[in-house]
Write a protein that holds these residues in place. Structure first.
Motif, short mmCIF file in Angstrom:
data_model
loop_
_atom_site.label_atom_id
_atom_site.label_comp_id
_atom_site.label_asym_id
_atom_site.label_seq_id
_atom_site.Cartn_x
_atom_site.Cartn_y
_atom_site.Cartn_z
N GLU A 33 0.84 -1.20 0.00
CA GLU A 33 0.00 0.00 0.00
C GLU A 33 0.87 1.25 0.00
O GLU A 33 2.01 1.21 0.44
N THR A 34 0.29 2.35 -0.43
CA THR A 34 0.97 3.64 -0.36
C THR A 34 0.44 4.48 0.79
O THR A 34 0.85 5.61 0.97
N THR A 35 -0.44 3.91 1.59
CA THR A 35 -1.06 4.61 2.72
C THR A 35 -0.03 4.95 3.80
O THR A 35 0.85 4.14 4.09
N ASP A 36 -0.16 6.12 4.39
CA ASP A 36 0.64 6.49 5.56
C ASP A 36 -0.31 6.53 6.75
O ASP A 36 -1.06 7.48 6.93
N TYR A 37 -0.30 5.45 7.54
CA TYR A 37 -1.19 5.34 8.69
C TYR A 37 -0.67 6.15 9.87
O TYR A 37 0.51 6.44 9.97
N ASP A 38 -1.60 6.47 10.79
CA ASP A 38 -1.25 7.03 12.09
C ASP A 38 -2.17 6.33 13.10
O ASP A 38 -2.94 5.44 12.73
N GLU A 39 -2.09 6.71 14.36
CA GLU A 39 -2.91 6.06 15.39
C GLU A 39 -4.40 6.13 15.05
O GLU A 39 -5.13 5.16 15.22
N GLU A 40 -4.85 7.28 14.57
CA GLU A 40 -6.26 7.47 14.25
C GLU A 40 -6.71 6.56 13.10
O GLU A 40 -7.74 5.89 13.19
N THR A 41 -5.94 6.52 12.02
CA THR A 41 -6.35 5.70 10.87
C THR A 41 -6.22 4.20 11.17
O THR A 41 -7.00 3.41 10.65
N GLU A 106 -3.82 -11.02 8.06
CA GLU A 106 -3.58 -10.07 6.98
C GLU A 106 -2.31 -9.32 7.29
O GLU A 106 -2.04 -8.98 8.45
N VAL A 107 -1.50 -9.07 6.26
CA VAL A 107 -0.25 -8.33 6.47
C VAL A 107 -0.08 -7.33 5.33
O VAL A 107 -0.35 -7.63 4.18
N LYS A 108 0.31 -6.10 5.71
CA LYS A 108 0.46 -5.02 4.74
C LYS A 108 1.83 -4.39 4.86
O LYS A 108 2.42 -4.36 5.93
N ARG A 109 2.31 -3.85 3.77
CA ARG A 109 3.52 -3.02 3.73
C ARG A 109 3.04 -1.62 3.39
O ARG A 109 2.50 -1.39 2.31
N ALA A 110 3.17 -0.71 4.34
CA ALA A 110 2.73 0.67 4.16
C ALA A 110 3.67 1.56 4.96
O ALA A 110 4.80 1.16 5.24
N GLU A 111 3.20 2.73 5.33
CA GLU A 111 3.97 3.59 6.22
C GLU A 111 3.14 3.86 7.46
O GLU A 111 1.91 3.82 7.42
N PHE A 112 3.84 4.10 8.56
CA PHE A 112 3.20 4.50 9.80
C PHE A 112 3.88 5.77 10.27
O PHE A 112 5.07 5.76 10.59
#
Length: 155
Positions: A33-41, A106-112
């Motif tokens: 994924e290209t998503t940049d997650y944070d605590e809220e997301t 489920e496992v994802k590669r994204a940013e946090f």
């Protein structure tokens, strides 16, 4: 069909939904994924997964597919890594969270928060034949496998 990259580097959602040799459940594949997650997301993702798991179409204890969560078009466009990269992500998550209970579904590669990360969705339950009670989301730094976050939601 494959997208650019070697046969172990990328695939499509259809590749990730193929059953393993036992035919019992979809094999685990690293979703890119290209998503940049944070605590809220991450919290939103946990709540959405829990809500989808509670929906009448999901059986008790079954992994919730993106189709069950109502996101079929996105699932069809998702990119998945091959077995080697998936194994590396799972190993990293297990190193970051040693001894933690549950089944990685489920496992994802994204940013946090701007850091490259592996994100694991883990079903935790009472054990035995009982259904899972909690979804935990493990987040580990993709570089050094240190813990970046841990969030959970009741199913």
């Amino acid at each position: 069909p494959r997208v650019s990259g070697s046969s172990d580097d990328a695939g499509t959602a259809a590749d990730g939904l193929a059953e393993d040799g036992a035919g019992a459940r979809p094999r685990l594949r690293l979703q890119i994924e290209t998503t940049d997650y944070d605590e809220e997301t991450l919290g939103e993702a946990a709540r959405a997964y829990a809500a989808a798991a509670a929906a009448p179409t999901a059986g008790a204890g079954e992994a919730v597919t993106e189709d069950a969560a109502g996101d079929a078009p996105a699932a069809l466009e998702a990119r998945f890594a091959g077995a080697r990269r998936t194994d590396g992500a799972v190993t990293c998550l297990e190193r970051a969270f040693p001894g933690y209970p549950g089944e990685l579904v489920e496992v994802k590669r994204a940013e946090f928060e701007g850091t490259p990360a592996f994100i694991g969705f883990v079903l935790e339950g009472p054990g035995g034949d009982g259904p899972p009670e909690t979804l935990a989301i493990w987040v580990a730094d993709a570089g050094d496998c240190s813990i970046l976050s841990l969030i959970s939601a009741r199913l």
